[in-house]
Design a protein around this motif. Sequence first.
Motif, PDB file in Angstrom:
ATOM      1  N   UNK A  56     -54.165  60.913 -77.783  1.00 49.33           N
ATOM      2  CA  UNK A  56     -54.956  60.058 -76.959  1.00 49.33           C
ATOM      3  C   UNK A  56     -56.683  60.346 -77.272  1.00 49.33           C
ATOM      4  N   UNK A  57     -56.896  61.594 -77.792  1.00 46.17           N
ATOM      5  CA  UNK A  57     -58.370  61.842 -78.218  1.00 46.17           C
ATOM      6  C   UNK A  57     -58.464  61.651 -79.648  1.00 46.17           C
ATOM      7  N   UNK A  58     -57.189  61.707 -80.409  1.00 45.62           N
ATOM      8  CA  UNK A  58     -57.295  60.987 -81.836  1.00 45.62           C
ATOM      9  C   UNK A  58     -57.485  59.908 -82.002  1.00 45.62           C
ATOM     10  N   UNK A  59     -56.822  58.842 -81.219  1.00 43.74           N
ATOM     11  CA  UNK A  59     -56.856  57.558 -81.101  1.00 43.74           C
ATOM     12  C   UNK A  59     -58.364  57.125 -80.759  1.00 43.74           C
ATOM     13  N   UNK A  60     -58.964  57.746 -79.908  1.00 45.28           N
ATOM     14  CA  UNK A  60     -60.179  57.417 -79.451  1.00 45.28           C
ATOM     15  C   UNK A  60     -61.320  57.911 -80.464  1.00 45.28           C
ATOM     16  N   UNK A 133     -70.671  47.471 -80.989  1.00 48.38           N
ATOM     17  CA  UNK A 133     -71.265  48.572 -80.172  1.00 48.38           C
ATOM     18  C   UNK A 133     -70.338  48.704 -78.940  1.00 48.38           C
ATOM     19  N   UNK A 134     -69.771  47.746 -78.409  1.00 50.00           N
ATOM     20  CA  UNK A 134     -68.937  47.723 -77.018  1.00 50.00           C
ATOM     21  C   UNK A 134     -67.634  48.506 -77.562  1.00 50.00           C
ATOM     22  N   UNK A 135     -67.369  48.077 -78.781  1.00 56.15           N
ATOM     23  CA  UNK A 135     -66.148  48.720 -79.422  1.00 56.15           C
ATOM     24  C   UNK A 135     -66.097  50.192 -79.679  1.00 56.15           C
ATOM     25  N   UNK A 136     -67.429  50.594 -79.821  1.00 56.47           N
ATOM     26  CA  UNK A 136     -67.621  52.185 -79.672  1.00 56.47           C
ATOM     27  C   UNK A 136     -67.449  52.935 -78.542  1.00 56.47           C
ATOM     28  N   UNK A 137     -68.390  51.984 -77.499  1.00 53.99           N
ATOM     29  CA  UNK A 137     -68.222  52.712 -75.931  1.00 53.99           C
ATOM     30  C   UNK A 137     -66.936  52.404 -75.520  1.00 53.99           C
ATOM     31  N   UNK A 138     -66.001  51.322 -75.760  1.00 52.06           N
ATOM     32  CA  UNK A 138     -64.936  51.362 -75.175  1.00 52.06           C
ATOM     33  C   UNK A 138     -64.954  50.666 -73.914  1.00 52.06           C
ATOM     34  N   UNK A 139     -65.844  49.688 -73.838  1.00 50.24           N
ATOM     35  CA  UNK A 139     -66.163  48.870 -72.753  1.00 50.24           C
ATOM     36  C   UNK A 139     -65.297  47.583 -72.666  1.00 50.24           C
ATOM     37  N   UNK A 140     -64.510  47.713 -71.495  1.00 48.91           N
ATOM     38  CA  UNK A 140     -63.437  46.428 -71.298  1.00 48.91           C
ATOM     39  C   UNK A 140     -62.925  46.271 -72.579  1.00 48.91           C
ATOM     40  N   UNK A 141     -61.980  47.339 -73.291  1.00 50.15           N
ATOM     41  CA  UNK A 141     -61.710  47.091 -74.546  1.00 50.15           C
ATOM     42  C   UNK A 141     -60.687  46.331 -74.672  1.00 50.15           C
ATOM     43  N   UNK A 142     -59.777  46.139 -73.636  1.00 50.83           N
ATOM     44  CA  UNK A 142     -58.549  45.053 -73.898  1.00 50.83           C
ATOM     45  C   UNK A 142     -59.092  43.565 -73.886  1.00 50.83           C
ATOM     46  N   UNK A 143     -60.452  43.372 -73.368  1.00 53.26           N
ATOM     47  CA  UNK A 143     -60.858  42.238 -73.735  1.00 53.26           C
ATOM     48  C   UNK A 143     -61.801  42.015 -74.963  1.00 53.26           C
ATOM     49  N   UNK A 144     -62.427  43.207 -75.507  1.00 55.67           N
ATOM     50  CA  UNK A 144     -63.486  43.132 -76.648  1.00 55.67           C
ATOM     51  C   UNK A 144     -62.587  43.207 -77.848  1.00 55.67           C
ATOM     52  N   UNK A 184     -58.562  55.462 -73.728  1.00 60.74           N
ATOM     53  CA  UNK A 184     -58.272  56.220 -72.638  1.00 60.74           C
ATOM     54  C   UNK A 184     -59.190  57.606 -72.446  1.00 60.74           C
ATOM     55  N   UNK A 185     -59.807  57.862 -73.598  1.00 61.73           N
ATOM     56  CA  UNK A 185     -60.466  58.921 -73.846  1.00 61.73           C
ATOM     57  C   UNK A 185     -61.892  58.627 -74.330  1.00 61.73           C
ATOM     58  N   UNK A 186     -62.991  59.300 -73.729  1.00 60.94           N
ATOM     59  CA  UNK A 186     -64.416  58.918 -74.362  1.00 60.94           C
ATOM     60  C   UNK A 186     -64.825  57.520 -74.363  1.00 60.94           C
ATOM     61  N   UNK A 187     -64.530  56.936 -73.312  1.00 61.18           N
ATOM     62  CA  UNK A 187     -65.118  55.745 -73.222  1.00 61.18           C
ATOM     63  C   UNK A 187     -65.604  55.062 -71.817  1.00 61.18           C
ATOM     64  N   UNK A 188     -66.275  54.176 -71.697  1.00 57.38           N
ATOM     65  CA  UNK A 188     -66.534  53.560 -70.334  1.00 57.38           C
ATOM     66  C   UNK A 188     -65.383  52.963 -69.388  1.00 57.38           C
ATOM     67  N   UNK A 189     -64.133  52.637 -70.393  1.00 55.65           N
ATOM     68  CA  UNK A 189     -63.008  52.376 -69.616  1.00 55.65           C
ATOM     69  C   UNK A 189     -62.463  53.336 -68.960  1.00 55.65           C
ATOM     70  N   UNK A 190     -62.716  54.640 -69.692  1.00 59.66           N
ATOM     71  CA  UNK A 190     -61.855  55.738 -68.894  1.00 59.66           C
ATOM     72  C   UNK A 190     -62.769  56.512 -67.800  1.00 59.66           C
ATOM     73  N   UNK A 382     -60.703  70.741 -67.440  1.00 58.05           N
ATOM     74  CA  UNK A 382     -60.087  70.123 -68.530  1.00 58.05           C
ATOM     75  C   UNK A 382     -61.431  69.017 -69.315  1.00 58.05           C
ATOM     76  N   UNK A 383     -61.549  69.016 -70.412  1.00 57.04           N
ATOM     77  CA  UNK A 383     -62.289  68.407 -71.281  1.00 57.04           C
ATOM     78  C   UNK A 383     -62.227  66.816 -70.768  1.00 57.04           C
ATOM     79  N   UNK A 384     -61.085  66.301 -70.538  1.00 57.42           N
ATOM     80  CA  UNK A 384     -60.984  65.189 -70.158  1.00 57.42           C
ATOM     81  C   UNK A 384     -61.918  64.730 -68.930  1.00 57.42           C
ATOM     82  N   UNK A 385     -61.850  65.795 -68.122  1.00 55.62           N
ATOM     83  CA  UNK A 385     -62.529  65.515 -66.620  1.00 55.62           C
ATOM     84  C   UNK A 385     -64.130  65.560 -67.164  1.00 55.62           C
ATOM     85  N   UNK A 386     -64.434  66.387 -68.343  1.00 53.00           N
ATOM     86  CA  UNK A 386     -65.814  66.384 -68.683  1.00 53.00           C
ATOM     87  C   UNK A 386     -66.463  65.241 -69.119  1.00 53.00           C
TER      88      UNK A 386
END
Length: 392
Positions: A56-60, A133-144, A184-190, A382-386
């Motif tokens: 999940x981190x790698x694909x992020x 930019x939205x792609x990088x941030x992971x905002x509403x990724x399934x729509x973007x 799923x990681x490092x995004x606004x969606x997360x 856990x780093x995911x919580x951070x």
Amino acid sequence: MTATDRTPDRSDAIRTPRVLAFLGAMIAQVAQVAAISATRCFSAADRWLHESKKSLYGIAVTRILFGLTGFGLLVTNFATRYYSFGSGSAWNREMAEPISDFPKIWIFSAFHSAMGNDLLYSALYILLIGLSVLFILGWRFRIVLPVFFVLWVGFIEANDMIGDQGDNMFRIAMILLFFADPAARWSLDARRRARKGEWFREGSAPRQIGVVAHNLALVALAAQVIFVYTSGALFKAGGSPWREGWAIYHPLETVRFGTWPALSDFFMAWGPAVAFLTLGTLILQAAFPFMLLTRPTRLIALFGMLGFHLGIAVLMGLPWFSLTMVAIDAIFIRDRSWAGIVSSVTEKWRATASARPDGEAVGDAALEPEQPPAADNLDHTDSAQLEGTTAR
């Protein structure tokens, strides 16, 4: 014939069934071991595929670097957008008759249709920058993602003359991202998932389908990059420049690819270095899939490929191709490795933020003597919580 002459014949007749029995037992044993090994491999593959979403981190990281690739290419070409992609590129006749088939498909035709209208083309161009930019941030990724994909393919294929092979990998990988979970990681969606929870409960059929689709997308993405490296190595090995160790010399000494002549001359001035880089590239690409099997060789392969792509980016002036390939290579780094990196960086950041410039602690910590923490109270957050994400 005497009795002594007939004795060996009887002995041979006795030994033959024993040999056959021994061979039969060996074959049965080998078959049993093979069946047990196959069953274990199948069970391990089944668990890997169904238990949880992998990498999940790698694909992020792939998502973030893909977004940076799009953003960087668009921003660096903004001043020359008309000449490179818009109305100023009419001289190559692709505005009238595109070479690529994509602009002829209506869903990918927006940029090609707007090539003659500078205002409309600029609006689409700026929209694509915003989507990156939205792609990088992971905002509403399934729509973007689908909107970005359609506009990006239409943009990059409108002028086929200035594309490269990185465009193909970018497009193939983005198709596979539709089936994965890059946000799923490092995004606004997360962060939103952490507050509101997942759409589907744990163990439900839709959730399980999502896990399987994500992991299969990773397998397809890994296979694609392995095919690129190994097929490239086999193709190179068929030419004498690569076999003889001087293939990288000529491209770096040309005007088109020698973007930093002084730097190219520095690397190409010593013959053994040219041979080492040429043959090292060939061996690294050919051995890449096998080097992924163990952690030490995997580290060598990934750092080697990172250096290889950095060389292409700097010496040959192909940064966006290199960044695309590096982004895909990120999936080969395990989640716990990424989590360890994040945890280490976070701890160092906190230590730096809580200290004065002269090294003294800030606030109440300065008034209390420093005590070593108890083993049971160590911070294992856990780093995911951070990052505001949910656990798997």
